[in-house]
Every structure is written in structure tokens, then in C-alpha cells.
Design an enzyme around this catalytic site. Structure first.
Site, PDB file in Angstrom:
ATOM      1  N   LYS A 194       0.707  -1.365  -0.179  1.00 31.02           N
ATOM      2  CA  LYS A 194       0.178  -0.030  -0.096  1.00 31.02           C
ATOM      3  C   LYS A 194       0.912   1.244   0.002  1.00 31.02           C
ATOM      4  CE  LYS A 194      -3.868   1.686   2.578  1.00 31.02           C
ATOM      5  NZ  LYS A 194      -4.778   1.116   3.824  1.00 31.02           N
ATOM      6  N   SER A 241      -9.569   1.524   2.612  1.00 36.02           N
ATOM      7  CA  SER A 241      -8.787   2.428   1.562  1.00 36.02           C
ATOM      8  C   SER A 241      -7.731   1.731   0.910  1.00 36.02           C
ATOM      9  CB  SER A 241      -8.219   3.239   2.640  1.00 36.02           C
ATOM     10  OG  SER A 241      -7.300   2.408   3.904  1.00 36.02           O
ATOM     11  N   SER A 246     -10.253  -1.204   6.116  1.00 32.12           N
ATOM     12  CA  SER A 246      -9.443  -1.128   4.847  1.00 32.12           C
ATOM     13  C   SER A 246      -8.982  -2.152   4.154  1.00 32.12           C
ATOM     14  CB  SER A 246      -8.388   0.096   5.161  1.00 32.12           C
ATOM     15  OG  SER A 246      -9.252   1.158   5.366  1.00 32.12           O
TER      16      SER A 246
END
Length: 599
Positions: A138, A246, A270
Site C-alpha cells: 500500500k 482504503s 481497509s
């Protein structure tokens, strides 16, 4: 922002995403496609260049394997790390063009690393748990030589531009910022990492090949992935829909074939929600089980709700592979927030009275899941009830118990939204303002109830947090649960910019319970959903038995969005969530293994 080499560029792959990105963020929910979009596999099958690229790079065969099989093939010299890396570089470049999943892409660095690992193996060197495996991470996880971002325009400025912006005392962008906020912005983390964060260091030590970083939404705090620097990330299953958030970039990349093992973070869902809406497995471990200080914090210094790191992958064995790899690195020796809990592998858990007692939570008392999620949960529980016990593989009986958490989840949703922004959202607004960008509607939504708190108010919120955690544990223990099966979201993959409710995942961030999302093999099908709605009337376990009146705006908006745009969601996958007890990730996985065998 991400440059794809010319040899991998394919005309037409980005058409749907470009249409969505051309729409103003606040208008996206009403102007996005009103019919289901094509899937990425459909696009690739119809494209001669994509077919040729995937065939020539072995990506078609390599990229469909789970991570543990790839690692085994490299160890047994059936594949090399160079071959595997080249396959995933090709597939990642293709997936990004269709979904917008990458925030950074560095193929040459990855190739050098793969060559080094192959040479190490040829010399007879010691091989790590992940030897030769490409791993995606990420965008805010620290990685040497690469930038870090939380979806803000400010985060992608060069160091020179950033320093110049903060030193310009006459700038109108600085006038409304307090010295404290400016100091926090300067100190929130490196713009370009000069060293790996602890998590990346451990993964690298275990033989990972890093080749990309993935997109995140503005401020991190969305279950959708859209930002000014990178635009909208969309879902490989249905390119009219979001890949969640996310960690939506990771979900789109792994689901789209461009990665086999992704690393996400989870502070409200997320990891789990993106996995649930893209057909993946994802684990949110207990806070403190894995190192969590390896990334750029969205609200530095705020520990009212703690984020944790987890894997996003295509099989339960790959979840185990990731956990074993990270904990083999003994992160507790270098991170004071990580507990000394080595991976215990295959645990032997003796269920109460010889049976695993699994609670079924169909409705959290605030927002009813839409029809395909209710249908998937009904299907899984029915298959568990109807399973054939006594076979050679069945070693444990399962007792299913319908549970009702009363108002605990509704109260948790109200409380956690207060805990995320005890500064009233001032820091988030400051970062956006300094970058000259407006807040996206979903950022505004999560900030709308935020209030700046005094020290005494923060103490009061902390006491409420600890009290409800104690209350939930008491409820769990009174039911004598080994695990609980429930939705991972109130909806499937959302249309871009529309998802606002996170309660089915954020509750377990508040209660700090490990949670595992898994694919059900069920997807949205309008005909099947309508038939299921008709059958619910006589179903004793139906979620529709919960009264619908006076359920509030969260529930009404969720239901109306699905009913109005039912056709858009066609083909979207449905994942569910299995929840366990704190620091019992091994036991949670064992329960999941039993469920897998029973199904």
C-alpha cells in the site's frame, strides 16, 4: 502519475476509468454508468496485444497460482524469481491501465532484486519464507527510495516544492494553519523513505521482491479509493464499480492478476472490505500482533483507534504464509508496540463439548445488508447446517447459533467516528488546504460529526471505548462463541463515491478482534436476488425479520442505492467475515479451515 513503459501500453484498457475520472467527484455517484461495466478478463480476452503479452511472459499460467505454490515452485527450481517477477510486472502494468491501482511502479529495481535472489539460491544461500515472491504494498508503507502518500496532493510534491511551500510565509495557503499543524505536517513522515519500515524490512529479509506501491483515497478514511493525484481505482470484476478502500489499490491489483500477495492496512475495514468486494482473502490481525508503525499515519499522534497491517491474497494458505513470514522476523525485538507472540502454526483447539460454536450475526441492528449479502450468508449457513459430518476429512462438528448484539454495534459506530478525529478533523483539512485541493464528499462525510475535544472529553471517550469493549467481551463469552460469521459490509462493491457506512468492519477495530474475510463464490445476480427476497418472508433466520422502520439515514441510503441501481452491481462478488478472539489468529484460521472442509 504512474508511467507504464510503451511495450506494456494497451489502447482501450483505460476507457472506463477515464470516463469516471472525467466526472467531478461530487457528481460521480449520479453520472457514473447505470449498467454493469465489463470485467477486466473480458477486456483482455478481446485484446490481441494483451493476449500476446500475457502469453509471452508466462503471466497467464504463473499469475493464476497462489503465493504458496509460487514460493514452492521457486524453491524446487521449477520457476525462477526472474520469470515470476517478469510475469507480475506485465500483469501489474495491464491491471493498472484498466483499474488505476498503482501509485508507484519500479520494474527495473524489481528485476535486479529477482536476479540477486536467483543468484543467491544458485550459491546455496539460506532462503527466506517468501524467497523470490513479488509482493505489492500500500502507498503509505515505508519502502527505501520511494514516496509515501495518504491520497493527498501535498504528498506527491517533490521535497523542494514541499519545502518551498512551507517556507513561503506570504502564501495564502499557510494563513489559516496554526504553527502546531505546520509542525505536524513537517514531521508526519518522510516524503521519500531513506530506509524500509520495519514491515518492509522483514518482508525483504524473507525474500520478497517489491515492484510497486498502490493507490489510497484522500485522507485514507474511505471504503472507496479516489484521490486528486491518482483518480478513481475501479474493480476488475466490474469496471463500473469501485474496488473499495482504503486498500483499494491493493485489492484491484491482486484481484486483477497483477499481484499474488498484497499488504494493506486496516483502521476501519481497509483490508477486509476491499477483499470482500473483489473476491479475495484478507486478515485484520489483533493490534500489536504485527508491527504497525511502518507507514505514514493519516492523523499522527492519535492512538484512539489503532491501525493494523494485514495480507490481501487469493487463498487461506497465503494468509498463513504472510503471518508466518512476518512473525519469523521477530518484530517485537524492534517495535515496542508489537507483542512477543511467535506464529504457532497449526494449533490444536479443543472446542467446547467437541463442537465449534459459531455465532451467525445477520444484522448489526443499524444497517441491513443488501440482498446479495443476505443471500450469501444464508447460503453459507444452510450449507454448513446441511453438511455431511463423519467423513474422513470432517474432524469437528459445528454448532451454529443465531445471535443478536442489540445496540452494541450501533453504539460502536457512533463512538468510533468520534475517536477518529478528536481534533475535529483540523489536521486533515490542513493537509488538503496546503495542497490546494478540496475535500472529497466522502472525506467531508466522515468529518461531519467530528468535534475538537478537550483533554477531559478525550478521557471520557477513552472510558467509553474501554467500557464498550468490556461489554462486548461479556456478550461474546455469555454466548460461548468460538467465532462469529457476519457480513463484511452492508453492500457489495459500491459505485464510485457512494459508500458511507463501515459499521460491519469498524466495530471489530473498536473491539480489537481479529477478523478474516473470505470469498463465498456468490456474486450479485438480479434474478437470484429477487427470488431470495421473496423467500425471506418464510425464512426463520432471515435478516428481513429485523424491523425496518426507524432505522435511520444510514440504512435508508444503503438500501435505496442498491434498489435504484441494482443492474449496475451485476456480477460483483460477495465476501463474508469470520471474527475471532483477541490474539487468536491461529485459532480463527483453524475455524476457517473447518468451515472450508464442511462446505
Amino acid at each position: 502519475m504512474v508511467s507504464i513503459p510503451a511495450e506494456w501500453q494497451i489502447r482501450g484498457l483505460s476507457d472506463t476509468r477515464e470516463v469516471i475520472n472525467a466526472v467531478l467527484p461530487e457528481d460521480a455517484p449520479t453520472t457514473a454508468s447505470l449498467v454493469a461495466g465489463p470485467s477486466l478478463p473480458d477486456l483482455l480476452l478481446a485484446n490481441d496485444k494483451a493476449t500476446a503479452l500475457l502469453s509471452s511472459s508466462k503471466a497467464r499460467s504463473i499469475c493464476t497460482l497462489p503465493a504458496h505454490e509460487i514460493v514452492e515452485a521457486i524453491r524446487n527450481k521449477r520457476l525462477t524469481s526472474v520469470e515470476v517477477t517478469e510475469a507480475f510486472l506485465t500483469s501489474a502494468a495491464i491491471a493498472h491501465q484498466a483499474t488505476g491501482c498503482l501509485s508507484d511502479f519500479f520494474p527495473d529495481e524489481a528485476r535486479r532484486r529477482a536476479q540477486e535472489l536467483d543468484a543467491k539460491q544458485a550459491r546455496g544461500g539460506t532462503l527466506g519464507v517468501l524467497h523470490g515472491l513479488p509482493v505489492s504494498i500500500k502507498g503509505h508503507i515505508f519502502l527505501t527510495g520511494h514516496g509515501n502518500q495518504n491520497g493527498f496532493a501535498l504528498d506527491v510534491l517533490s521535497q523542494e516544492a514541499f519545502d518551498g511551500l512551507l517556507s513561503d510565509q506570504d502564501s495564502p495557503l499557510l494563513r489559516n494553519l496554526s504553527p502546531a499543524h505546520i509542525a505536524l505536517i513537517k514531521a508526519r513522515g518522510p516524503r521519500i523513505s531513506t530506509e524500509d519500515g520495519l514491515l518492509a524490512r522483514i518482508l525483504r529479509d524473507q525474500g520478497a521482491v517489491f515492484y510497486c506501491k498502490t493507490t489510497m483515497p484522500q485522507s485514507v478514511m474511505h471504503l472507496d479509493t479516489r484521490s486528486k493525484p491518482f483518480g478513481q481505482t475501479i474493480n476488475p470484476y466490474n469496471l463500473a464499480l469501485s474496488a473499495g478502500g482504503s486498500s483499494g489499490g491493493e485489492a484491484a491489483l491482486v484481484s486483477g492478476g497483477g499481484s499474488v500477495l498484497g499488504v494493506g492496512t486496516d483502521i476501519g475495514g481497509s483490508v477486509r472490505q476491499p477483499c470482500a468486494v473483489t473476491g479475495l482473502w484478507g486478515l485484520r490481525p489483533t493490534c500489536g500482533r504485527l508491527p504497525s508503525t511502518s507507514s505514514l499515519a493519516p492523523t499522527p499522534g492519535n492512538s484512539m483507534v489503532v491501525s493494523t497491517i494485514g495480507p490481501m491474497c487469493r487463498s487461506l494458505k497465503d494468509v498463513i504464509l504472510f503471518m508466518a513470514a512476518v512473525l519469523r522476523g521477530e518484530p517485537w525485538k524492534l517495535d515496542h508496540n508489537t507483542y512477543r507472540l511467535p506464529w504457532r502454526g497449526e494449533v490444536v483447539r479443543t472446542p467446547r463439548k467437541g463442537r465449534l460454536r459459531i455465532g451467525i450475526l445477520r444484522h448489526d441492528g443499524l444497517v441491513r445488508p443488501i440482498t446479495p449479502i443476505r443471500r450469501a450468508l444464508s447460503s453459507v449457513t444452510s450449507r454448513l447446517r446441511d453438511r455431511k459430518d463423519g467423513s474422513a476429512e470432517s474432524v469437528t462438528d459445528i454448532e451454529l447459533v443465531e445471535v443478536d448484539a442489540g445496540d452494541l454495534h450501533a453504539r460502536a459506530w457512533t463512538l468510533i467516528r468520534s475517536l477518529y478525529y478528536v481534533d475535529g478533523g483540523a489536521f486533515t483539512r490542513s493537509v488538503a488546504a496546503l495542497g490546494g485541493e478540496p475535500l472529497l464528499p466522502l472525506t467531508e462525510k466522515i468529518l461531519q460529526d467530528a468535534k475538537e475535544r478537550t483533554a477531559h472529553e478525550i478521557w471520557e471517550l477513552t472510558m467509553k471505548r474501554e467500557s464498550i469493549k468490556k461489554e462486548y467481551l461479556k456478550w461474546w463469552n455469555e454466548l460461548r462463541l468460538d467465532a462469529m460469521l457476519c457480513p463484511a459490509s452492508a453492500t457489495v462493491a459500491p459505485r464510485p463515491g457512494t459508500i458511507k457506512y463501515w459499521g460491519y468492519t469498524s466495530a471489530f477495530n473498536l473491539f480489537d478482534l481479529p477478523s478474516l474475510v473470505f470469498p463465498t463464490g456468490i456474486s450479485v445476480n438480479a434474478e437470484a436476488d429477487v427470488a431470495f427476497e421473496a423467500s425471506e418472508v418464510s425464512d426463520a433466520h432471515s435478516a428481513s425479520k429485523v424491523k425496518r422502520e426507524n432505522t435511520g439515514d444510514w440504512d435508508r441510503e444503503n438500501e435505496e442505492e442498491y434498489v435504484r441501481h441494482r443492474d449496475v452491481y451485476e456480477g460483483a462478488p460477495v465476501g463474508l467475515q469470520l471474527v475471532g478472539s483477541r490474539f487468536e489468529e491461529e485459532e480463527l484460521i483453524q475455524v476457517m479451515q473447518v468451515i472450508e472442509r464442511a462446505l
